[in-house]
Design an enzyme around this catalytic site. Sequence first.
Site, PDB file in Angstrom:
ATOM      1  CD1 TRP A 111      -0.898  -0.832   3.336  1.00  0.00           C
ATOM      2  CD2 TRP A 111      -1.031  -3.074   3.388  1.00  0.00           C
ATOM      3  NE1 TRP A 111      -1.883  -1.217   2.457  1.00  0.00           N
ATOM      4  CE2 TRP A 111      -1.983  -2.588   2.474  1.00  0.00           C
ATOM      5  CE3 TRP A 111      -0.930  -4.454   3.577  1.00  0.00           C
ATOM      6  CZ2 TRP A 111      -2.820  -3.420   1.744  1.00  0.00           C
ATOM      7  CZ3 TRP A 111      -1.761  -5.288   2.864  1.00  0.00           C
ATOM      8  CH2 TRP A 111      -2.696  -4.777   1.958  1.00  0.00           C
ATOM      9  CG  ASP A 142       3.396  -7.636   2.185  1.00  0.00           C
ATOM     10  OD1 ASP A 142       3.273  -8.059   1.019  1.00  0.00           O
ATOM     11  OD2 ASP A 142       2.622  -6.787   2.682  1.00  0.00           O
ATOM     12  CE  LYS A 147       0.945  -1.298  -4.352  1.00  0.00           C
ATOM     13  NZ  LYS A 147       0.264  -0.263  -3.646  1.00  0.00           N
TER      14      LYS A 147
HETATM   15  N1  KET Z   1       1.499  -5.107   1.053  1.00  0.00           N
HETATM   16  C1  KET Z   1       1.888  -3.826   1.207  1.00  0.00           C
HETATM   17  C2  KET Z   1       3.034  -3.523   2.092  1.00  0.00           C
HETATM   18  C3  KET Z   1       1.185  -2.801   0.540  1.00  0.00           C
HETATM   19  O1  KET Z   1       1.595  -1.564   0.703  1.00  0.00           O
HETATM   20  C4  KET Z   1       0.082  -3.123  -0.285  1.00  0.00           C
HETATM   21  C5  KET Z   1      -0.683  -2.053  -0.942  1.00  0.00           C
HETATM   22  C6  KET Z   1      -0.246  -4.480  -0.425  1.00  0.00           C
HETATM   23  C7  KET Z   1       0.477  -5.441   0.266  1.00  0.00           C
HETATM   24  C8  KET Z   1      -1.377  -4.977  -1.258  1.00  0.00           C
HETATM   25  O2  KET Z   1      -1.461  -4.546  -2.534  1.00  0.00           O
HETATM   26  P1  KET Z   1      -2.354  -5.344  -3.598  1.00  0.00           P
HETATM   27  O3  KET Z   1      -2.970  -4.283  -4.423  1.00  0.00           O
HETATM   28  O4  KET Z   1      -3.365  -6.169  -2.861  1.00  0.00           O
HETATM   29  O5  KET Z   1      -1.397  -6.194  -4.336  1.00  0.00           O
HETATM   30  N2  KET Z   1      -0.599  -0.835  -0.593  1.00  0.00           N
HETATM   31  C9  KET Z   1      -1.220   0.332  -1.220  1.00  0.00           C
HETATM   32  C10 KET Z   1      -2.633   0.161  -1.644  1.00  0.00           C
HETATM   33  C11 KET Z   1      -3.545  -0.321  -0.552  1.00  0.00           C
HETATM   34  O6  KET Z   1      -3.565   0.243   0.547  1.00  0.00           O
HETATM   35  O7  KET Z   1      -4.270  -1.303  -0.826  1.00  0.00           O
HETATM   36  C12 KET Z   1      -1.035   1.546  -0.283  1.00  0.00           C
HETATM   37  O8  KET Z   1      -0.498   1.394   0.828  1.00  0.00           O
HETATM   38  O9  KET Z   1      -1.416   2.651  -0.686  1.00  0.00           O
END
Ligand code: KET
Length: 427
Positions: free
Chosen positions: A155, A236, A272
């Site tokens: 990520w 994660d 998600k």
């Molecule tokens: N870890 C991973 C692996 C991840 O893909 C995301 C979000 C997060 C943590 C954090 O998500 P949160 O909304 O803080 O709970 N990924 C998607 C959104 C972003 O980039 O923030 C994405 O990869 O599109």
Amino acid sequence: MTDRLKQIYSQLSSSFKMSSELWQNVPLAPPDSIFKLTAAYKADTYDKKVNLGVGAYRDDNDKPWVLPVVRKAEEIILNTPALDHEYLPITGLPEFTVAAAKLILGPDSRAIAEGRVTTVQTISGTGANHLGALFLSRFYSWTGNKEVYLSDPTWANHPAIFNNVGINPLYYPYYDPKTIGLNFDGFLSSLKSAPSGSVFLIHACAHNPTGVDPTREQWGKIAEIMLEKGHYGFFDCAYQGFASGDLDNDAWAVRFFVEKGVNMLVCQSFAKNAGLYGERVGALHIVSPSKEAAERVKSQLSVLQRSEISNPPTYGARIVTLILNDPALFEEWKRDISTMAGRIINMRKELHKILTEELHTPGNWDHIVNQIGMFSFTGINPEQSKALTEKAHIYLTTNGRISMTGLNHNNIRYFATSLDAAVRGTL
Ligand code: KET
């Protein structure tokens, strides 16, 4: 000009000068690689535009989906006048943190029963990653440089989060472009050659961006080496439920590592799986060797949290608390999750079918159905990916990752034919 006016003019011009020079050494940063796609998509007026950028669920009409179970929980909240807007405790809503730990570590977790788990409510998964990284930066028993091993690729925000707290990101091989699958040997040799006690960031399930997870047998081997070398597992987990559609199944690796006794923490997000992206609901769980250590860990996490956000937000945590603690709502949530996971799996099958059976697109596209979770790593190169955006108004990250949920019965054919043309170089 009167003297008074002159005086005002000179004061104004010197303050303008100051403000124009104050930040002159601040370099202009590039926009975020994922969020810039949402902005560009919104600004695009082309009627067939497609957004396959950010990992946020869309229904078959390309609309954000408020989970029906979330609507029910919101109504309960609205109709509970006793709820106020007081601060939460520093570590979060207790009914939330207890239930969130059980969700990821399992209702029968020995670590929980033994009081070895410290849970802190965080600003979604990003906040959990940050707090976990900050805690390690301060308190981990580093033997050499502060370094974390990230999967290659990972990520896009991971390296930035660790850099922010003075931990240098290094990479372990994870993805093999030749097989469009796991580079298991590369991963293992990195685990073996890293200095003992190294920190490895591991995607718990539905790896972002590749959609490639180790098998249970492979997880077994990974855990074995991590134990042998005394490595620390920074898990994660942003997609529990999105890999297989089943919450327990997707928590398997985390529970297995805890049971094996690997030293570790877990970052958990409800963005998600509960569709609560903007509400920022998440948790950090640190599993310690003893109850007494867990208490000390909690005391320090409280100090860090207090200085950073003081205490976490209530609204999203209340929603998740209701869902996790009410058996009927919990069952309904599981159905909502399988609705989302099921639609993604159908889109995978449909895309695979159009590419292979109708368009006979050059190359092997089996990875589209073999990969799991929200994303597919298509295997196309940055030029092809740029061409899709510039010529076909299809927004995706340049590494070839597509968010499967941006596909639906209206746009899948347009996407498949555009992808086919990009691969053939005729777009
Ligand atoms: N870890 C991973 C692996 C991840 O893909 C995301 C979000 C997060 C943590 C954090 O998500 P949160 O909304 O803080 O709970 N990924 C998607 C959104 C972003 O980039 O923030 C994405 O990869 O599109």
